[in-house]
Design a protein around this motif. Structure first.
Motif, PDB file in Angstrom:
ATOM      1  N   TYR A   1      90.911  -5.967 -29.099  1.00  0.00           N
ATOM      2  CA  TYR A   1      91.398  -7.091 -28.608  1.00  0.00           C
ATOM      3  C   TYR A   1      91.709  -7.231 -27.417  1.00  0.00           C
ATOM      4  CZ  TYR A   1      95.312  -9.687 -27.190  1.00  0.00           C
ATOM      5  OH  TYR A   1      96.273 -10.979 -26.870  1.00  0.00           O
TER       6      TYR A   1
ATOM      7  N   GLU B   1      98.203  -9.057 -31.179  1.00  0.00           N
ATOM      8  CA  GLU B   1      96.931  -7.805 -31.374  1.00  0.00           C
ATOM      9  C   GLU B   1      95.700  -7.492 -31.864  1.00  0.00           C
ATOM     10  OE1 GLU B   1      98.194  -4.879 -29.363  1.00  0.00           O
ATOM     11  OE2 GLU B   1     100.432  -6.355 -29.099  1.00  0.00           O
TER      12      GLU B   1
ATOM     13  N   ASN C   1      91.838  -9.120 -32.747  1.00  0.00           N
ATOM     14  CA  ASN C   1      90.803 -10.099 -32.479  1.00  0.00           C
ATOM     15  C   ASN C   1      90.326 -11.191 -33.363  1.00  0.00           C
ATOM     16  OD1 ASN C   1      87.991 -11.307 -31.579  1.00  0.00           O
ATOM     17  ND2 ASN C   1      87.408  -9.346 -30.420  1.00  0.00           N
TER      18      ASN C   1
END
Length: 397
Positions: free
Chosen positions: A278, A268, A270
């Motif tokens: 994300y 979940e 980035n």
């Protein structure tokens, strides 16, 4: 009386016969008008046995080319094209991120490029990345830095005006592991007296890998410090994984917690920038959906190198431009403008993930130490929101 530069140039030509082909590029498809900077592309042979040719983009400094530093830029991955550095990081071009409609993606000038003050070579390396090619079926860290070294020597044979410029080797992410290895190889060559002196001043690395356990083992402490995982979860990992390498845990409970971290938390987040959304990728088969339109059929016919189109993230994601680059670089008009050799690369990939690559040696720490002990300059910079290569690990490396 002969000038020192002419003498050095003649020595280079005696030591190393030419193995370079190059062309000046004044216009690029997708960019309106002539390029506002000097761009040269070409190939340098670095592996005669396997026909290894490295493709490069050379951009002269927009300031004082004869005096400004020469930077050789390597892109990480491994096996990622240096076009990433040119169009997404420190170069003078960038894509216009609008929804792809089957037409050629557009490029615009980026005014904050490092080429404002430096001559830069963006090098597709090792062979098998970007537009570089070879019959060799596997690469590794050692072959990569050796290829870059051979490239640089051969390139300077054809560009003797830059021999005396301050030289820096630069790159980011996984290339940060290779950069000091290249610099050390240059020093070794000078020490052996096998070629004329290069004016190496140091190296530049951003968010760099070092290898070894420090890169991977810093992720969980960093995630805890940034509030991604709770105090309780962090303490459970510390307790069950005490003294273990997170890459190869020996305790089953430790492995369970690490799996939870990788599968639940990182799914979940980035990892490239933890504050950004994300961006799960999803496939939008634009080419099929556009095939009914006459104009699109013409576009499809021109894009003859589309084999495995990548998925499109949401338009708000910065990596959307990576997919635009795929369609741009695989356009035949673009390849002709860049003077890419026909038949060498069937499909350009920003990162050639399927190409076999072995990561040896495990660590580059000894290369850093050797360079720094000799007084060479090093600029190591890192974003504090990068979970791929946390800055906390670099501080402890």
């Amino acid at each position: 009386m002969e000038s020192p530069l002419l003498i050095v140039s003649l020595i280079f030509l005696c030591f190393f016969p030419s193995a370079l082909s190059s062309s000046v590029v004044t216009h690029l498809p997708g960019f309106r008008g002539p390029l506002p900077f000097y761009l040269e592309t070409g190939y340098v042979e670095v592996d005669e046995e396997h026909g290894g040719q490295l493709f490069y983009y050379f951009i002269e400094s927009e300031n004082k080319p004869a005096e400004d530093p020469l930077l050789v830029w390597l892109t990480g991955g491994p096996m990622c094209s240096a076009f990433s550095g040119l169009a997404f990081e420190v170069g003078p071009l960038q894509f216009v991120s609008v929804e792809y409609n089957g037409s050629l993606p557009s490029l615009v000038y980026r005014p904050y490029s490092w080429t404002k003050v430096a001559n830069m070579i963006f090098l597709d390396s090792p062979s098998g990345s970007g537009f570089s090619y070879s019959t060799k079926e596997e690469e590794n860290d050692s072959s990569w830095f050796q290829q870059v070294y051979k490239f640089l020597i051969q390139w300077l044979v054809e560009h003797p005006l830059f021999i005396s410029n301050p030289l820096y080797i630069a790159g980011g992410s996984y290339a940060g592991k290779i950069v000091p290895m290249v610099a050390k190889r240059i020093l070794d060559g000078i020490g052996e007296g096998k070629e004329p002196l290069l004016n190496l001043q140091g190296y530049v690395i951003g968010n760099p890998f070092t290898g070894g356990r420090v890169d991977e083992n810093s992720k969980i402490p960093y995630a805890h410090s940034m509030g991604i995982i709770s105090d309780d979860f962090f303490e459970m990992i510390q307790k069950s994984c005490s003294g273990q390498d997170y890459r190869t845990p020996t305790d089953s409970q430790c492995q369970m917690y690490l799996n939870s971290f990788n599968n639940l938390f990182l799914s979940e987040i980035n990892e490239g920038h933890i504050l950004e959304a994300y961006c799960p990728e999803y496939r939008l088969n634009h080419l099929h959906s556009l095939a009914s339109a006459t104009s699109s059929k013409r576009i499809l016919k021109e894009n003859q190198n589309i084999l495995r189109p990548p998925p499109f993230p949401d338009l708000s994601c910065r990596c959307y431009a990576h997919t635009l680059a795929y369609y741009w670089a695989n356009n035949n008009f673009v390849r002709k403008a860049l003077n890419v050799r026909k038949g060498t690369i069937k499909e350009w990939l920003r990162c050639n993930r399927q190409f076999p690559y072995s990561k040896e040696p495990k660590s580059n720490i000894k290369y850093h130490l050797s360079l720094l002990q000799r007084g060479y300059r090093a600029l190591v910079y890192s974003g504090d929101h990068d979970l791929f290569v946390p800055f906390s690990g670099q501080n402890n490396g």
